[in-house]
Every structure is written in structure tokens, then in C-alpha cells.
Design a protein around this motif. Structure first.
Motif, short mmCIF file in Angstrom:
data_model
loop_
_atom_site.label_atom_id
_atom_site.label_comp_id
_atom_site.label_asym_id
_atom_site.label_seq_id
_atom_site.Cartn_x
_atom_site.Cartn_y
_atom_site.Cartn_z
N TRP A 177 0.80 -1.13 0.04
CA TRP A 177 -0.05 -0.10 0.08
C TRP A 177 0.93 1.31 0.04
O TRP A 177 1.72 1.50 0.75
CB TRP A 177 -0.87 0.19 1.10
CG TRP A 177 -1.51 1.31 1.23
CD1 TRP A 177 -1.45 2.22 2.39
CD2 TRP A 177 -2.61 1.82 0.50
NE1 TRP A 177 -2.21 3.09 2.15
CE2 TRP A 177 -3.03 3.29 1.13
CE3 TRP A 177 -3.09 1.61 -0.92
CZ2 TRP A 177 -3.95 3.97 0.16
CZ3 TRP A 177 -3.94 2.30 -1.46
CH2 TRP A 177 -4.23 3.49 -0.92
N ALA A 179 -0.23 5.44 -0.64
CA ALA A 179 -1.44 6.14 -0.78
C ALA A 179 -1.00 7.24 -1.99
O ALA A 179 -2.02 7.46 -2.68
CB ALA A 179 -1.65 6.85 0.50
N ASP A 213 -2.59 5.37 10.23
CA ASP A 213 -2.95 6.33 9.23
C ASP A 213 -2.94 5.58 7.70
O ASP A 213 -3.76 5.98 6.85
CB ASP A 213 -1.92 7.50 9.04
CG ASP A 213 -2.30 8.51 8.25
OD1 ASP A 213 -3.15 9.08 8.29
OD2 ASP A 213 -1.22 8.90 7.24
N THR A 216 -6.11 3.67 7.44
CA THR A 216 -7.23 4.74 7.09
C THR A 216 -7.41 5.08 5.71
O THR A 216 -8.88 4.87 5.08
CB THR A 216 -7.18 5.89 7.97
OG1 THR A 216 -7.26 5.64 9.50
CG2 THR A 216 -8.36 7.07 7.65
N LYS A 217 -6.33 5.40 5.18
CA LYS A 217 -6.30 5.61 3.89
C LYS A 217 -6.71 4.58 2.73
O LYS A 217 -7.17 4.49 1.90
CB LYS A 217 -4.73 6.28 3.35
CG LYS A 217 -4.66 7.72 3.94
CD LYS A 217 -3.18 8.23 3.61
CE LYS A 217 -3.16 9.37 4.52
NZ LYS A 217 -1.59 9.99 4.08
N VAL A 219 -8.34 1.67 3.58
CA VAL A 219 -9.84 1.48 3.85
C VAL A 219 -10.71 2.26 2.80
O VAL A 219 -11.82 1.88 2.18
CB VAL A 219 -10.35 1.46 5.19
CG1 VAL A 219 -11.68 1.36 5.28
CG2 VAL A 219 -9.60 0.29 6.11
N SER A 220 -10.43 3.48 3.01
CA SER A 220 -11.20 4.68 1.90
C SER A 220 -11.08 4.25 0.43
O SER A 220 -11.81 4.20 -0.18
CB SER A 220 -10.52 5.94 2.22
OG SER A 220 -11.23 6.72 1.30
N TRP A 221 -9.68 3.80 0.33
CA TRP A 221 -9.47 3.54 -1.40
C TRP A 221 -10.22 2.24 -1.74
O TRP A 221 -10.78 2.09 -2.65
CB TRP A 221 -8.06 3.25 -1.49
CG TRP A 221 -7.38 3.18 -3.06
CD1 TRP A 221 -7.07 3.89 -3.85
CD2 TRP A 221 -7.32 1.70 -3.44
NE1 TRP A 221 -6.68 3.02 -5.13
CE2 TRP A 221 -6.81 1.91 -4.83
CE3 TRP A 221 -7.38 0.31 -2.94
CZ2 TRP A 221 -6.89 0.65 -5.64
CZ3 TRP A 221 -7.24 -0.82 -3.86
CH2 TRP A 221 -6.90 -0.48 -5.14
N ASP A 223 -12.74 0.85 -0.21
CA ASP A 223 -14.28 1.45 -0.36
C ASP A 223 -14.67 1.77 -1.52
O ASP A 223 -15.83 1.57 -2.21
CB ASP A 223 -14.62 2.13 0.79
CG ASP A 223 -14.69 1.53 2.26
OD1 ASP A 223 -14.71 0.24 2.27
OD2 ASP A 223 -14.77 2.33 3.35
N GLN A 224 -13.75 2.61 -2.07
CA GLN A 224 -14.13 3.34 -3.33
C GLN A 224 -14.15 2.26 -4.52
O GLN A 224 -14.91 2.31 -5.47
CB GLN A 224 -13.16 4.37 -3.63
CG GLN A 224 -13.34 5.66 -2.83
CD GLN A 224 -12.25 6.73 -2.99
OE1 GLN A 224 -11.38 6.58 -4.04
NE2 GLN A 224 -12.48 7.89 -2.12
N GLU A 225 -12.93 1.62 -4.46
CA GLU A 225 -12.98 0.41 -5.48
C GLU A 225 -13.73 -0.67 -5.44
O GLU A 225 -14.11 -1.26 -6.70
CB GLU A 225 -11.56 -0.35 -5.49
CG GLU A 225 -10.11 0.65 -5.48
CD GLU A 225 -10.24 1.20 -7.12
OE1 GLU A 225 -10.59 0.23 -7.93
OE2 GLU A 225 -9.93 2.30 -7.09
N GLY A 259 -10.21 1.17 10.73
CA GLY A 259 -10.89 0.27 9.72
C GLY A 259 -10.18 -1.19 9.70
O GLY A 259 -10.73 -2.05 8.94
#
Length: 289
Positions: A177, A179, A213, A216-217, A219-221, A223-225, A259
Motif C-alpha cells: 500500500w 497512498a 494512518d 485509514t487511507k 480502507v477509504s481506497w 471502499d471506493q474500488e 478500519g
């Protein structure tokens, strides 16, 4: 969803590993994990005995009833996939469907790669072979006869008539990962399966552990994918809890808030992570955020 806690039996005899697995169940852990190495050339590890992960997990399944079982992580490109399919299925049935498969490309410090003529050793080749092996395993779970033709792997007809206990076995690929520049190849592999063991870029296993940190980034990525309607997906982080219970609880809370769905307690220094220390840490139980 509450975070779950696993513990890696990084060192010790097979008997000590089974004691550790029992203690994990008795003291509130949610999972016991071994690891998958054959003959390691890495300093500090080259004098440590390694054990077959499926034999250990099969034995652990017989002395536990509740906890998840796996390895951090299985080096699938080093295994013959038709034999791997049988071992995976055996442990899955012995455990009543409690097996999970964290998977990676393996490390070339393992002589199982470098001392065997014809083994694929480049990162790209091992990654491609990992995809082949995962596809082969999934085909083996159908209960139907099948032949296979992948990029690096081909096999004539095999038949594994008994499917896994729950129809399939969860697969959690390791993925890097970043970001700023998400490496799509390993991340896309994880998105095709059931979870991710994230690593960041670092010089050592500890440096590569994803912090709150990062998670968090990530999990956001994800969720979008994956989209809002996607099913459950495990975010599996590794670390070491502080000896101070308050600090450990704060670590667990930060991981859960970011997350993460699993925290895997990981002690890898062969000079200090003695079987006695591992057992002491297991008996303290995991913190609760």
C-alpha cells in the motif's frame, strides 16, 4: 464490527506451538497462525527449525474448537498446487471450516526458491505464479473434475470431490500500500479475494507494517474500488502490543478506528521471541479497545 486478534507462533517446537494454540483459545484470542518457511538463509533465521504449516494447523485444529487457523503468510508459489489443494482441504475439514489463507509471493531468502533448479525467483514471476495457484485452488473447490492452464502452471485432469466445509476458503493476499502511488497489481489481486494483508515500503518486516494512518487511507481506497454493495472484506494488520495495558488498548482502538478487522500479534526477532515469551504474551490475552 469489533476487531479480532490473532497470534503468530513464530518460534518453538511443534509441541510448543500446540500449547500456544490451546492458550490462544483459552485466553481470548480469535486466531492462531503459524508461518510457511522451508530452509531460510536470512541471518538469525538460518539456525531456526521450520515446520510444515499444514501439519501444525492440522494438529492445532484437533486441540482447539473456536479459533481461526492460518499462516502469516503461505508462500504458495513454492508449493505444488495439486498437493497444496489436498493439504488445504484436509485442514479445512479437520478444523470444521476454520482455515484462512493469508498468501504472498514468498521470499528468496528461502532456499526452497533459490536451491531448486527451475524455480521462478523474480518478483514478477512469483506474483504471476501466485495468481495461477490461487486460480487452481479455487477450481479445486468446485467438486468437479478439471484441467488447468495458467501462465506458468499447467496440469491435466484432477478431481477433488469434497468441497471445503463452507464452500470456499477465505484468501487474504499480501499487498503493498502506497497512498501516493497505489501499486495496482498486488492491490487488484487482493480485491479479487476476501481480504488484504497490507504492507508499506520498508527495509524490515517491522518497517513494512501498516500504521493506523496507512490503514485509514487504504480502507477509504478499498471502499471506493469495491463499491457500497460489496460484501465483507478483511483488513489484516500486524504489530506488537505494548506491555502497558493502557497503551496496548490505545493501539487496538487506533487500529479498529482506522478500519482494521484483524490485528495479528507478530514477534519475529529470533534473539528475543522465545517460546516462553510468546506463551507469556498469549496468556495475557488481547486488549480490548
Amino acid at each position: 464490527m469489533a476487531i479480532k486478534y490473532g497470534f503468530i507462533g513464530s518460534f518453538g517446537t511443534p509441541a510448543q506451538q500446540l500449547t500456544l494454540a490451546r492458550a490462544c483459545e483459552e485466553h481470548g484470542w480469535d486466531g492462531f497462525f503459524t508461518w510457511d518457511g522451508l530452509s531460510l538463509a536470512a541471518p538469525g533465521f538460518d539456525a531456526q527449525p521450520t515446520w510444515d504449516p499444514f501439519a501444525l494447523l492440522g494438529a492445532a485444529s484437533a486441540v482447539t474448537e473456536r479459533i481461526t487457523l492460518g499462516a502469516m503468510v503461505f508462500a504458495f508459489p513454492r508449493h505444488r498446487p495439486w498437493e497444496l489443494a489436498q493439504r488445504v482441504l484436509t485442514v479445512d475439514h479437520l478444523s470444521g471450516g476454520r482455515l484462512v489463507l493469508p498468501v504472498g509471493v514468498g521470499v528468496v531468502d528461502d532456499r526452497g526458491f533459490t536451491s531448486v533448479p527451475g524455480q521462478l525467483t523474480s518478483l514478477r514471476e512469483r506474483a504471476e505464479l501466485l495468481d495461477d495457484v490461487l486460480e487452481y485452488l479455487e477450481r479445486s473447490w468446485s467438486g468437479e473434475p478439471f484441467a488447468f492452464e495458467g501462465r506458468h502452471l499447467s496440469a491435466g485432469t484432477f478431481h477433488f470431490p469434497a468441497p471445503p466445509v463452507n464452500g470456499r476458503i477465505p484468501v487474504w493476499p499480501v499487498a503493498v500500500w502506497d497512498a501516493a502511488r497505489p501499486p495496482r497489481r498486488s492491490l487488484d489481486r487482493a480485491l479479487r479475494w476476501d481480504g488484504i494483508v497490507p504492507q508499506v515500503r520498508g527495509e524490515s518486516p517491522e518497517d513494512a507494517e501498516a500504521g493506523a494512518d496507512d490503514v485509514t487511507k487504504l480502507v477509504s481506497w478499498i471502499d471506493q474500488e469495491r463499491g457500497a454493495d460489496a460484501g465483507p472484506f478483511e483488513i489484516v494488520v500486524q504489530g506488537r502490543f505494548d506491555a502497558d495495558p493502557a497503551v496496548a488498548a490505545a493501539q487496538a482502538r487506533a487500529a479498529a478506528d482506522a478500519g482494521a478487522t484483524w490485528w495479528i500479534e507478530s514477534w519475529w526477532d529470533p534473539a528475543t521471541a522465545t517460546p516462553a515469551l510468546l506463551l507469556e504474551n498469549v496468556r495475557q490475552g488481547p486488549p480490548r479497545p
